[in-house]
Design a protein around this motif. Structure first.
Motif, PDB file in Angstrom:
ATOM      1  N   GLN A  96       0.844  -1.182   0.000  1.00 11.85           N
ATOM      2  CA  GLN A  96       0.000   0.000   0.000  1.00 11.85           C
ATOM      3  C   GLN A  96       0.882   1.236   0.000  1.00 11.85           C
ATOM      4  O   GLN A  96       2.093   1.146   0.206  1.00 11.85           O
ATOM      5  N   ALA A  97       0.253   2.366  -0.217  1.00 11.40           N
ATOM      6  CA  ALA A  97       0.996   3.622  -0.215  1.00 11.40           C
ATOM      7  C   ALA A  97       1.618   3.840   1.160  1.00 11.40           C
ATOM      8  O   ALA A  97       0.957   3.715   2.185  1.00 11.40           O
ATOM      9  N   GLY A  98       2.903   4.135   1.156  1.00  3.92           N
ATOM     10  CA  GLY A  98       3.611   4.356   2.409  1.00  3.92           C
ATOM     11  C   GLY A  98       4.402   3.160   2.892  1.00  3.92           C
ATOM     12  O   GLY A  98       5.222   3.290   3.800  1.00  3.92           O
ATOM     13  N   ASP A  99       4.166   1.971   2.326  1.00  2.48           N
ATOM     14  CA  ASP A  99       4.917   0.781   2.746  1.00  2.48           C
ATOM     15  C   ASP A  99       6.363   0.872   2.245  1.00  2.48           C
ATOM     16  O   ASP A  99       6.630   1.366   1.146  1.00  2.48           O
ATOM     17  N   GLU A 100       7.285   0.396   3.051  1.00  2.00           N
ATOM     18  CA  GLU A 100       8.697   0.390   2.684  1.00  2.00           C
ATOM     19  C   GLU A 100       8.958  -0.784   1.744  1.00  2.00           C
ATOM     20  O   GLU A 100       8.705  -1.930   2.094  1.00  2.00           O
ATOM     21  N   VAL A 101       9.446  -0.485   0.563  1.00  2.00           N
ATOM     22  CA  VAL A 101       9.666  -1.505  -0.460  1.00  2.00           C
ATOM     23  C   VAL A 101      11.142  -1.901  -0.522  1.00  2.00           C
ATOM     24  O   VAL A 101      11.477  -3.083  -0.482  1.00  2.00           O
ATOM     25  N   VAL A 102      12.021  -0.921  -0.624  1.00  2.00           N
ATOM     26  CA  VAL A 102      13.454  -1.185  -0.674  1.00  2.00           C
ATOM     27  C   VAL A 102      14.184  -0.188   0.210  1.00  2.00           C
ATOM     28  O   VAL A 102      13.651   0.885   0.520  1.00  2.00           O
ATOM     29  N   GLN A 103      15.389  -0.557   0.598  1.00  2.00           N
ATOM     30  CA  GLN A 103      16.280   0.341   1.321  1.00  2.00           C
ATOM     31  C   GLN A 103      17.497   0.610   0.438  1.00  2.00           C
ATOM     32  O   GLN A 103      18.155  -0.316  -0.023  1.00  2.00           O
ATOM     33  N   LEU A 104      17.767   1.893   0.189  1.00  2.00           N
ATOM     34  CA  LEU A 104      18.911   2.265  -0.620  1.00  2.00           C
ATOM     35  C   LEU A 104      20.151   2.405   0.260  1.00  2.00           C
ATOM     36  O   LEU A 104      20.060   2.743   1.442  1.00  2.00           O
ATOM     37  N   ASP A 105      21.289   2.137  -0.344  1.00  2.00           N
ATOM     38  CA  ASP A 105      22.557   2.296   0.366  1.00  2.00           C
ATOM     39  C   ASP A 105      22.812   3.791   0.572  1.00  2.00           C
ATOM     40  O   ASP A 105      22.872   4.561  -0.392  1.00  2.00           O
TER      41      ASP A 105
END
Length: 204
Positions: A96-105
């Motif tokens: 959903q909108a606002g969910d964390e999908v990836v973490q960038l370095d």
């Protein structure tokens, strides 16, 4: 006459029953022998197992048509570029909108931040120094640089004037004359910059 006929029929009936009985016995004996022939000659191994209670799952067979549900997907376009450090979802998960999908370095961003902070600190130091005013050593160095550039410009101007006369008589190559003239132009630009710096320092 009737009694003889009845006796005759009785004798015939008894004879028929005897024939049927004998035939049935022969047939039973033949079937018993066939069953004995079909039985295995060696004993059949029997193994005992533990009985378990299970729940039967009823099933039903239906006839119909399958309709594929259209795939629901989207493209992820981050506003900043960078290396992906960790993926928080797997294929098929609902987000959903606002969910964390990836973490960038964040190492590149942290390096850029440190560089920008250092640049800001440097500019702040320059501003602070300008507020305090120039030191005597800075004024003296600026005067020395301006005088040095001025002497170089005067020397190049004299050289260009001398080469111009020689150029009129074809005693010097056009390449050498152009090279000296370009050096004079660069020295004049440096002289203007040194003079502006000295003026700024004197103004405080």
């Amino acid at each position: 006459m009737l009694r003889r006929d009845a006796n005759k029929w009785t004798a015939l009936t008894l004879a028929a029953m005897v024939v049927l009985a004998v035939s049935g016995c022969r047939k039973a004996a033949s079937e018993s022998k066939e069953e004995e022939d079909t039985l295995p000659k060696e004993p059949v191994p029997v193994r005992a197992v533990k009985a378990e209670r299970i729940s039967l799952k009823p099933s039903i067979d239906l006839v119909g048509s399958l309709i594929a549900i259209p795939e629901r997907s989207t493209a992820v376009s981050p506003q900043v570029a960078g290396w992906i450090k960790k993926i928080m979802v797997v294929e098929g998960d609902r987000v959903q909108a606002g969910d964390e999908v990836v973490q960038l370095d964040a190492r590149m961003s942290e390096a850029d931040l440190a560089k920008a902070t250092a640049s800001v600190d440097e500019k702040a130091a320059i501003v602070e120094r300008l507020k305090r005013g120039p030191r005597p050593e800075e004024l003296e160095m600026a005067r020395h640089d301006a005088h040095k550039v001025e002497v170089a410009v005067e020397a190049l101007r004299g050289e260009v004037a001398a080469l111009k006369a020689l150029r009129a008589n074809n005693e010097v190559s056009p390449v050498q004359f152009q090279k000296t003239q370009s050096a004079l132009q660069a020295a004049e630009a440096e002289q203007a910059s040194a003079a502006a710096k000295l003026k700024l320092l004197q103004a405080g």
